[in-house]
Motif scaffolding. Structure first.
Motif, mmCIF file in Angstrom:
data_model
loop_
_atom_site.group_PDB
_atom_site.id
_atom_site.type_symbol
_atom_site.label_atom_id
_atom_site.label_comp_id
_atom_site.label_asym_id
_atom_site.label_seq_id
_atom_site.Cartn_x
_atom_site.Cartn_y
_atom_site.Cartn_z
ATOM 1 N N ILE A 39 36.765 41.856 38.632
ATOM 2 C CA ILE A 39 37.973 40.978 38.307
ATOM 3 C C ILE A 39 38.881 41.687 37.217
ATOM 4 O O ILE A 39 39.703 40.869 36.752
ATOM 5 N N LEU A 40 38.481 42.859 36.794
ATOM 6 C CA LEU A 40 38.904 43.386 35.782
ATOM 7 C C LEU A 40 39.398 44.788 36.030
ATOM 8 O O LEU A 40 39.551 45.620 35.071
ATOM 9 N N ASP A 41 39.781 45.154 37.503
ATOM 10 C CA ASP A 41 40.098 46.516 37.820
ATOM 11 C C ASP A 41 41.567 46.707 37.358
ATOM 12 O O ASP A 41 41.974 47.760 36.978
ATOM 13 N N ASP A 42 42.321 45.665 37.223
ATOM 14 C CA ASP A 42 43.821 45.972 36.575
ATOM 15 C C ASP A 42 44.369 44.808 36.251
ATOM 16 O O ASP A 42 43.528 43.513 36.337
ATOM 17 N N ALA A 43 45.505 44.902 35.430
ATOM 18 C CA ALA A 43 45.934 43.535 34.842
ATOM 19 C C ALA A 43 46.252 42.565 35.996
ATOM 20 O O ALA A 43 46.410 41.253 35.516
ATOM 21 N N ASN A 44 46.866 42.683 37.025
ATOM 22 C CA ASN A 44 47.102 41.648 37.926
ATOM 23 C C ASN A 44 45.824 40.978 38.332
ATOM 24 O O ASN A 44 45.969 39.833 38.519
ATOM 25 N N GLN A 45 44.754 41.470 38.431
ATOM 26 C CA GLN A 45 43.670 40.820 38.925
ATOM 27 C C GLN A 45 42.950 39.885 37.517
ATOM 28 O O GLN A 45 42.819 38.699 37.619
ATOM 29 N N TYR A 46 43.407 40.539 36.405
ATOM 30 C CA TYR A 46 42.983 39.715 35.150
ATOM 31 C C TYR A 46 43.891 38.311 34.968
ATOM 32 O O TYR A 46 43.134 37.295 35.002
ATOM 33 N N VAL A 47 45.210 38.559 35.149
ATOM 34 C CA VAL A 47 45.954 37.227 35.157
ATOM 35 C C VAL A 47 45.648 36.405 36.295
ATOM 36 O O VAL A 47 45.738 35.197 36.020
ATOM 37 N N THR A 48 45.390 36.856 37.536
ATOM 38 C CA THR A 48 44.992 36.225 38.517
ATOM 39 C C THR A 48 43.983 35.410 38.612
ATOM 40 O O THR A 48 43.825 34.224 39.101
ATOM 41 N N HIS A 49 42.741 35.777 37.671
ATOM 42 C CA HIS A 49 41.589 35.028 37.705
ATOM 43 C C HIS A 49 41.238 34.462 36.299
ATOM 44 O O HIS A 49 39.969 34.224 35.943
ATOM 45 N N LEU A 50 42.235 34.115 35.448
ATOM 46 C CA LEU A 50 42.238 33.524 34.246
ATOM 47 C C LEU A 50 41.609 32.076 34.726
ATOM 48 O O LEU A 50 41.993 31.509 35.706
ATOM 49 N N PRO A 51 40.752 31.436 33.903
ATOM 50 C CA PRO A 51 40.368 31.855 32.664
ATOM 51 C C PRO A 51 39.178 32.794 32.606
ATOM 52 O O PRO A 51 38.542 33.248 31.531
ATOM 53 N N GLU A 52 38.384 32.922 33.914
ATOM 54 C CA GLU A 52 37.388 33.785 33.900
ATOM 55 C C GLU A 52 37.224 35.000 33.502
ATOM 56 O O GLU A 52 36.333 35.620 32.865
ATOM 57 N N SER A 53 38.595 35.581 33.803
ATOM 58 C CA SER A 53 38.533 37.143 33.662
ATOM 59 C C SER A 53 38.666 37.390 31.981
ATOM 60 O O SER A 53 38.166 38.288 31.555
ATOM 61 N N GLU A 54 39.184 36.300 31.263
ATOM 62 C CA GLU A 54 39.231 36.517 29.909
ATOM 63 C C GLU A 54 37.992 36.225 29.217
ATOM 64 O O GLU A 54 37.620 37.092 28.353
ATOM 65 N N VAL A 55 37.029 35.466 29.695
ATOM 66 C CA VAL A 55 35.660 35.446 29.263
ATOM 67 C C VAL A 55 34.842 36.738 29.411
ATOM 68 O O VAL A 55 34.509 37.486 28.387
ATOM 69 N N TYR A 56 35.225 37.287 30.377
ATOM 70 C CA TYR A 56 34.586 38.546 30.797
ATOM 71 C C TYR A 56 35.130 39.763 29.862
ATOM 72 O O TYR A 56 34.260 40.643 29.281
ATOM 73 N N ALA A 57 36.328 39.683 29.822
ATOM 74 C CA ALA A 57 37.113 40.807 28.902
ATOM 75 C C ALA A 57 36.876 40.736 27.525
ATOM 76 O O ALA A 57 36.490 41.589 26.712
ATOM 77 N N LYS A 58 36.521 39.467 27.115
ATOM 78 C CA LYS A 58 36.134 39.359 25.590
ATOM 79 C C LYS A 58 34.878 39.836 25.371
ATOM 80 O O LYS A 58 34.223 40.435 24.478
ATOM 81 N N GLU A 59 33.698 39.545 26.238
ATOM 82 C CA GLU A 59 32.385 40.015 26.305
ATOM 83 C C GLU A 59 32.299 41.291 26.224
ATOM 84 O O GLU A 59 31.599 42.092 25.426
ATOM 85 N N LEU A 60 33.325 42.106 27.017
ATOM 86 C CA LEU A 60 33.294 43.607 27.273
ATOM 87 C C LEU A 60 33.826 44.065 25.830
ATOM 88 O O LEU A 60 33.500 45.258 25.356
ATOM 89 N N TYR A 61 34.868 43.439 25.372
ATOM 90 C CA TYR A 61 35.676 43.798 24.201
ATOM 91 C C TYR A 61 34.612 43.957 22.806
ATOM 92 O O TYR A 61 34.482 44.673 22.179
ATOM 93 N N GLU A 62 33.636 42.902 22.960
ATOM 94 C CA GLU A 62 32.816 42.669 21.671
ATOM 95 C C GLU A 62 31.880 43.789 21.910
ATOM 96 O O GLU A 62 31.291 44.325 20.876
ATOM 97 N N TYR A 63 31.302 44.026 23.054
ATOM 98 C CA TYR A 63 30.385 45.069 23.255
ATOM 99 C C TYR A 63 30.854 46.193 22.871
ATOM 100 O O TYR A 63 30.206 47.034 21.973
ATOM 101 N N ALA A 64 32.105 46.587 22.863
ATOM 102 C CA ALA A 64 32.684 48.073 22.903
ATOM 103 C C ALA A 64 32.783 48.233 21.322
ATOM 104 O O ALA A 64 32.760 49.087 20.737
ATOM 105 N N SER A 65 33.324 47.227 20.777
ATOM 106 C CA SER A 65 33.560 47.024 19.160
ATOM 107 C C SER A 65 32.327 47.291 18.487
ATOM 108 O O SER A 65 31.974 48.041 17.499
ATOM 109 N N GLU A 66 31.188 46.775 19.004
ATOM 110 C CA GLU A 66 29.958 46.716 18.331
ATOM 111 C C GLU A 66 29.116 48.169 18.648
ATOM 112 O O GLU A 66 28.423 48.501 17.768
#
Length: 360
Positions: free
Chosen positions: A41-68
């Motif tokens: 559900i993170l293939d593009d921004a339209n999927q992201y906004v359509t699948h909130l709030p679940e998509s934001e949870v996944y996005a934050k997990e991936l963001y934190e992984y990439a940052s670390e």
């Protein structure tokens, strides 16, 4: 998070990702491949906004992984922000709405329009009546809106179209809401609502709404990022700065809006339920456009709209203009040098690929 839709020197297809450490960008697909997670559900921004709030949870997990694990990514996997080309953060906008929740801008713009369109003393009388009406909106906001051309959206580094029927092209910097699933707020973008000022009054008086003055090709700029609400904090306390090349510098603030984004969504939801990805402009920031400052754009202009925490949206006016039609207002002699001598063909500003104009 600052979410982006971008392309690179190695891949010109649209990639959906996130800004890391302010200077780098990485696609969610790249992070997913590193982690071995199964996320679709993170293939593009339209999927992201359509699948909130679940998509934001996944996005934050991936963001934190990439940052670390930033050192585990190659330069190709995580290029610098300046080396990618940003596309509009929402690729498929289902609707574009624009409100006027900045009464001081409306008052200033009306005053200068009326000076050109209506003779004294009638212009003074109309302006007085309008001023009294707009003063009431500081107490009771008016959530009237018009529908913009969602097929005319451009992004960071793109060139604004300059129609042949206008000599007074203008920009309108705005804070815009991006709607998420369930009419939630997915985030915010900078919105540049371009306007052809010298044909604006006939549009409205003709009861047809903003057609020629607003809906022309490449007239609605958004970007550079889709910034999540937690990153923005209070959206009504953001500094705004506009630079027109080296000629003009305008300053404003989102604090002059008369309603909160949540109030905007509630008002619109009472009429219809906007689809995820819908963009809602809140109104032009006062003191940040030509109709207020009387400092007008020229061709070959670099326009930089910066809103605190949202970054900077950079756009251009074309180098050459089409043959100009007769202007309803005073003729602008300063445009004569830019009219194309060969059949009135417009030449867009030449932009190097992957310019990476966005700044934090």
């Amino acid at each position: 998070m600052k979410l982006v839709t971008f392309e690179t020197n190695n891949d010109t297809s649209a990639l959906f990702g996130v800004v890391i450490a302010n200077n780098f960008v990485v696609a969610f697909s790249t992070i997913i491949s590193k982690t071995g997670k199964d996320i679709t559900i993170l293939d593009d921004a339209n999927q992201y906004v359509t699948h909130l709030p679940e998509s934001e949870v996944y996005a934050k997990e991936l963001y934190e992984y990439a940052s670390e694990h930033i050192d585990s990514f190659t330069d190709r996997e995580m290029p610098e922000l300046k080396d990618v080309r940003l596309r509009p953060p929402i690729s498929k906008v289902p609707a574009l709405l624009d409100l006027g929740l900045s009464p001081r801008h409306l008052q200033n713009a009306a005053k200068n329009l009326l000076q050109r369109e209506v003779k004294w003393p009638l212009n003074k009388l109309i302006n007085f009546v309008l001023h009294r009406r707009l003063q009431r909106e500081y107490i009771t906001p008016n959530f009237r809106y018009y529908k913009g051309n969602h097929n005319a959206i451009i992004g960071d580094g793109d060139t604004i179209h300059w129609p042949s029927y206008t000599s007074y092209l203008d920009i309108e910097p705005e804070l815009a809401i991006v709607v998420g699933a369930g009419s939630s707020i997915a985030g915010y973008v900078i919105f540049n609502d371009c306007s052809a000022r010298d044909v604006q009054l006939p549009d409205f008086l003709g009861l047809t709404g903003p057609g020629k003055c607003k809906d022309f090709t490449a007239s609605n700029g958004i970007g550079p990022f889709l910034v999540t609400p937690d990153e923005v904090g209070n959206p009504l306390n953001l500094k705004v700065e506009v630079r027109i090349g080296d000629r003009f510098k305008w300053k404003g603030s989102t604090s002059e809006y008369t309603a909160k984004p949540e109030d905007v969504l509630q008002a619109i939801h009472s009429i219809f339920r906007p689809l995820p990805g819908t963009i809602i402009g809140m109104g032009t920031i006062p003191d940040c456009c030509s109709i207020e400052t009387e400092e007008w754009l020229l061709p070959s202009e670099r326009i930089e709209i910066s809103i605190e925490k949202l970054g900077s949206l950079v756009q251009f006016t074309p180098n050459t203009l089409e043959s100009k039609e007769i202007c309803r207002w005073a003729k602008r002699a300063d445009l004569n040098l830019y009219v194309s001598p060969i059949g009135g063909v417009r030449v867009d500003h030449e932009i190097a690929p992957f310019k990476g104009n966005a700044t934090m």
